[in-house]
Design a protein around this motif. Structure first.
Motif: not given
Length: 282
Positions: A50-51, A56-61, A171-175
Motif C-alpha cells: 500500500v505504501l 510512488w504510484r508505479p505503472g504497469w507497462q 521500484i515498479e517491479g518491487l511494488a
C-alpha cells in the motif's frame, strides 16, 4: 539529474537498508503476542504494498513484459519474510539473522573471482560463527530450521532483486512483487490472526514496520543496480551486528563479549568489501 539515492554510495545504501530491516524486525517481534508471526508478516507485506503504491504510484507497462520474473521475486520475498518471522518467534533475533546470513555469504563465495573477496567472506563467516553459538545452546530446532529456510530464500531474493532491477525501472517491479506477496499471505494471515489484525497497536506498529521494510527493499534494489552480487552479499554481513543491536535496544536481548568480537570481525569484512571490492557499476 541524479536522484538522491543515485548520489549516495552503493555500500552506504546497503548499510542503511540493514538498519531499517533489523529495526523493523525487532519492532515486529515486539507485537507477535497480538497476531503471531504469520499475522504480523501479512501486515508487513500488505502495508508495504500500500505504501509503495501511495507514495510512488508505479505503472504497469514495463512490469507486464517481465511478469514471471516479478512473480518469482514476490514469491521468494514472501518466503524469506515468512520463514524469518517464524524463526525469530522461536530463537533470538541476532542468532536468526546470523544463520540467515549463510544465504548471502554462500552466494558471495560462489560469485567471487578474486582472492581478496574470499578474505572478507572468511572474516564475515568467523564473525557469524561467533555470533551464533549453536552447540549446547538449547535453541529451538524448528526455529533453526526456519532460519535456514530464510537463508536459502535470502540468496534467491538477492538474485531476483538484481534481475528485476536490471529490467524494470525504478521500484515498479518491487511494488508489484509486494502485491503478489500480499495475495499469497492474505488467507494465511487472516486465518492465523483473525480479528487481532484490527488491533490499534498492531496496526500502528505494522505501519511502521511496513515503512521500514519498503525503505529496505527500495534501497537494496537501487544498490543492486550498481554493485556486483558478491560485493552486495559481503556488505550484508553487517546485518547480524545490526540485528544484535536492535535486539538489545528494542527487545532487551543482551550482548556478550563473544558477540562484540563477532561484530568487530563482521564490520571489518563489510568495510573491506566496500573499500576494496569490485568497482561500482555506473
Amino acid at each position: 539529474m541524479k536522484s538522491l539515492a543515485d548520489r549516495i554510495p552503493a555500500p552506504t545504501l546497503v548499510i542503511l537498508a540493514g538498519v531499517t530491516v533489523q529495526l523493523g524486525s525487532a519492532l515486529a517481534k515486539s507485537v507477535f503476542e497480538l497476531a503471531g508471526p504469520l499475522g504480523t508478516v501479512f501486515l508487513r507485506v500488505a502495508l508495504s504494498a500500500v505504501l509503495l503504491f501511495v507514495l510512488w504510484r508505479p505503472g504497469w507497462q514495463a512490469t507486464r513484459k517481465h511478469w514471471p520474473l516479478v512473480m518469482a521475486y514476490g514469491g521468494v520475498l514472501t518466503l524469506m519474510n515468512t520463514s524469518f518471522y517464524l524463526a525469530i518467534d522461536r530463537i533470538p533475533l541476532g542468532v536468526a539473522v546470523a544463520i540467515e546470513f549463510i544465504g548471502p555469504l554462500g552466494l558471495a563465495v560462489i560469485k567471487s573471482r578474486r582472492w581478496l573477496d574470499v578474505v572478507w567472506v572468511t572474516l564475515a563467516a568467523l564473525g557469524i560463527i561467533l555470533l551464533a553459538p549453536l552447540q549446547g545452546s538449547g535453541l529451538d530446532p524448528l526455529g533453526l530450521g526456519f532460519a535456514g529456510l530464510a537463508a536459502m530464500a535470502w540468496a534467491g531474493y538477492i538474485l531476483l532483486a538484481a534481475a528485476t532491477g536490471n529490467v524494470v525501472a525504478g521500484i515498479e517491479g518491487l511494488a508489484w512483487a509486494m502485491v503478489f506477496g500480499t495475495c499469497i499471505l492474505t488467507p494465511i494471515g487472516i486465518s492465523a490472526a483473525g480479528t487481532a489484525l484490527l488491533d490499534g497497536r498492531l496496526l500502528v506498529t505494522g505501519l511502521a514496520v511496513a515503512a521500514l521494510s519498503s525503505a529496505t527493499y527500495a534501497l537494496e534494489l537501487v544498490a543492486l543496480r550498481r554493485i556486483p552480487v558478491n560485493v552486495f552479499g559481503v556488505l550484508l554481513s553487517v546485518e547480524p551486528m545490526l540485528a544484535a543491536a536492535s535486539g538489545f535496544l528494542v527487545l532487551g536481548e543482551t550482548l556478550t563479549v563473544r558477540s562484540l568480537i563477532a561484530i568487530v570481525l563482521i564490520s571489518i569484512a563489510a568495510a573491506g568489501s566496500a573499500r576494496y571490492g569490485v568497482p561500482v557499476k555506473d
